[in-house]
Write an enzyme that holds these catalytic residues in place. Structure first.
Site, PDB file in Angstrom:
ATOM      1  N   ASN A  65       0.835  -1.201   0.000  1.00 21.34           N
ATOM      2  CA  ASN A  65       0.000   0.000   0.000  1.00 21.34           C
ATOM      3  C   ASN A  65       0.866   1.245   0.000  1.00 21.34           C
ATOM      4  O   ASN A  65       1.965   1.268   0.550  1.00 21.34           O
ATOM      5  CB  ASN A  65      -0.947  -0.002   1.214  1.00 21.34           C
ATOM      6  N   PHE A 122      -1.690   8.129   4.389  1.00 17.99           N
ATOM      7  CA  PHE A 122      -2.444   8.713   5.506  1.00 17.99           C
ATOM      8  C   PHE A 122      -3.695   9.459   5.027  1.00 17.99           C
ATOM      9  O   PHE A 122      -3.967  10.591   5.429  1.00 17.99           O
ATOM     10  CB  PHE A 122      -1.578   9.679   6.319  1.00 17.99           C
ATOM     11  N   ASN A 134       3.169   7.355  15.060  1.00 19.85           N
ATOM     12  CA  ASN A 134       3.615   6.692  13.832  1.00 19.85           C
ATOM     13  C   ASN A 134       4.725   7.506  13.177  1.00 19.85           C
ATOM     14  O   ASN A 134       4.473   8.588  12.648  1.00 19.85           O
ATOM     15  CB  ASN A 134       2.428   6.530  12.876  1.00 19.85           C
ATOM     16  N   SER A 157       5.748   4.893   8.687  1.00 19.82           N
ATOM     17  CA  SER A 157       5.140   4.621   7.387  1.00 19.82           C
ATOM     18  C   SER A 157       6.086   5.085   6.287  1.00 19.82           C
ATOM     19  O   SER A 157       6.665   6.172   6.372  1.00 19.82           O
ATOM     20  CB  SER A 157       3.804   5.353   7.253  1.00 19.82           C
ATOM     21  N   ASN A 211       5.108   5.962   3.363  1.00 23.19           N
ATOM     22  CA  ASN A 211       4.292   6.620   2.340  1.00 23.19           C
ATOM     23  C   ASN A 211       4.092   8.118   2.532  1.00 23.19           C
ATOM     24  O   ASN A 211       3.339   8.738   1.787  1.00 23.19           O
ATOM     25  CB  ASN A 211       2.926   5.921   2.256  1.00 23.19           C
ATOM     26  N   THR A 212       4.739   8.695   3.544  1.00 18.71           N
ATOM     27  CA  THR A 212       4.725  10.141   3.742  1.00 18.71           C
ATOM     28  C   THR A 212       6.165  10.632   3.673  1.00 18.71           C
ATOM     29  O   THR A 212       6.996  10.177   4.468  1.00 18.71           O
ATOM     30  CB  THR A 212       4.111  10.512   5.103  1.00 18.71           C
ATOM     31  N   LYS A 214       5.534   3.581  17.153  1.00 23.65           N
ATOM     32  CA  LYS A 214       5.495   2.485  16.175  1.00 23.65           C
ATOM     33  C   LYS A 214       6.694   2.599  15.245  1.00 23.65           C
ATOM     34  O   LYS A 214       6.897   3.641  14.619  1.00 23.65           O
ATOM     35  CB  LYS A 214       4.191   2.533  15.366  1.00 23.65           C
ATOM     36  N   ASN A 225       5.816  -1.749  11.637  1.00 23.75           N
ATOM     37  CA  ASN A 225       5.038  -1.224  10.522  1.00 23.75           C
ATOM     38  C   ASN A 225       5.359  -2.030   9.260  1.00 23.75           C
ATOM     39  O   ASN A 225       5.969  -3.091   9.328  1.00 23.75           O
ATOM     40  CB  ASN A 225       5.367   0.264  10.337  1.00 23.75           C
TER      41      ASN A 225
END
Length: 353
Positions: free
Chosen positions: A116, A120, A180, A183, A185-186, A217, A246
């Site tokens: 994915n 967010f 968090n 991730s 993706n940011t 996390k 994660n």
């Protein structure tokens, strides 16, 4: 006979994964509104022997749902009704945002995995707050974790203020907060795991959260030295726990065709391929933190045996997510029944192992 695998094969497998997610989730959210919640809850309830005491709360089961499924805190009660002992909502950001362009969710069916790059997508922490407050009023609700992240429009140098904004909005209505910083993706987010950036961020969130437990996390892609550094920081700051792990940016060991992996492109990989590294990180953390620190294990969890393995390796609680897409709405019930059959008992029940 299990019905869901047939439904998945004939229906969901042929649909865009994000569309399928919204369709399935709409049914889960609808059940309490239609007056079916109590009936579903009785059918799927974990059973009193699985209760766990952690983070100042009594969890109905050690098995919960990881952040990412209920991004806007819109289905907490329904998810609790189908057997999850806790539901970690989010990731929520200070500013509402659409996330990355679609398509951004991809199944790797042979690998029992997902890639994915959602980014967010959520309506913002202010909009989610009333829904969390409403869910707290329901007696049969699960424990509610709230996962917070950095808004995309916020520069890394302003990240602390961004997290603190969400903390002030949500801490008093959350059973625990998850910070968090992991991730993929940011842009710039994972850089916040560097200790010189992470220390002031976690200090500020801890101070703004008051009495609400705060966990961080982390990514499975941290080096062992990086994991150890986070453990030392968490202990130094007196935080309440670590969530490990994660998604990963690694693509090693996949069965899926390399051409398709390249076509999918960037994003975080979750599911069965994450199992070994997630277990390694869990074991390492347990050698470096106090025995009473809450460690939530996540990554590659499908069966009750997977959950029990992590509990025996030192996890306080266990979360799953990706297998939910493949196992269906009775997944948590199946895991809880499996834990009972395996003889596991929680530390908050009369019969303690």
């Amino acid at each position: 006979m299990r019905i869901y695998p047939t439904v998945f094969s004939l229906l969901f497998k042929r649909m865009d994964p994000e569309t399928a997610h919204h369709l399935a989730f709409s049914v889960i959210k609808a059940a309490p509104k239609l007056g079916l919640g109590r009936l579903v809850h009785r059918f799927c309830a974990p059973g009193p022997e699985l209760r766990v005491r952690a983070l100042g709360q009594e969890f109905p089961s050690p098995f919960g749902l990881a952040a990412g499924f209920d991004k806007d805190a819109s289905g907490i009660v329904g998810l609790g009704d189908i057997g999850f002992g806790h539901v970690e909502v989010g990731t929520l950001t200070a500013h509402a945002q659409d996330g990355n362009p679609t398509p951004r969710l991809f199944r790797l069916i042979e690998d029992r995995a997902v890639i994915n790059r959602m980014g967010f997508n959520n309506g913002g922490s202010a909009a989610a707050a009333p829904r969390i407050e409403h869910a707290r009023l329901v007696a049969r609700r699960p424990v509610i974790g709230v996962n917070i992240g950095k808004s995309r429009v916020t520069e890394v140098e302003d990240a602390v203020a961004d997290y603190v904004t969400s903390t002030r909005r949500l801490a008093q209505i959350a059973d625990y907060l998850a910070v968090n910083v992991s991730s993929p993706n940011t842009p710039g987010l994972r850089g916040l795991q560097e200790i010189e950036l992470l220390a002031p961020l976690l200090t500020a969130v801890r101070d703004a959260a008051g009495e609400t437990p705060v966990l961080v996390k982390i990514a499975p892609d941290l080096s062992d030295d990086g994991v150890i550094a986070v453990c030392e920081l968490v202990s130094e700051l007196g935080l309440d726990g670590i969530i490990a792990t994660n998604t990963t940016i690694s693509r090693e060991g996949l069965r899926e065709r390399p051409e398709r992996i390249e076509e999918i492109g960037a994003g975080g990989l979750s599911g069965a391929p994450l199992r070994e590294r997630a277990l390694e990180v869990l074991a390492l953390i347990r050698t470096r933190v106090p025995e009473d620190l809450c460690v939530i294990a996540v990554g590659g969890v499908t069966t009750a045996e997977d959950v029990l393995l992590r509990l025996r390796a030192g996890a306080t609680l266990v979360q799953g997510y990706t297998a939910f897409l493949y196992e269906g709405p009775l997944w948590a019930r199946s895991v809880n029944r499996g834990l009972r059959a395996l003889g596991w008992r929680g530390n908050a029940s009369p019969a303690t192992v």
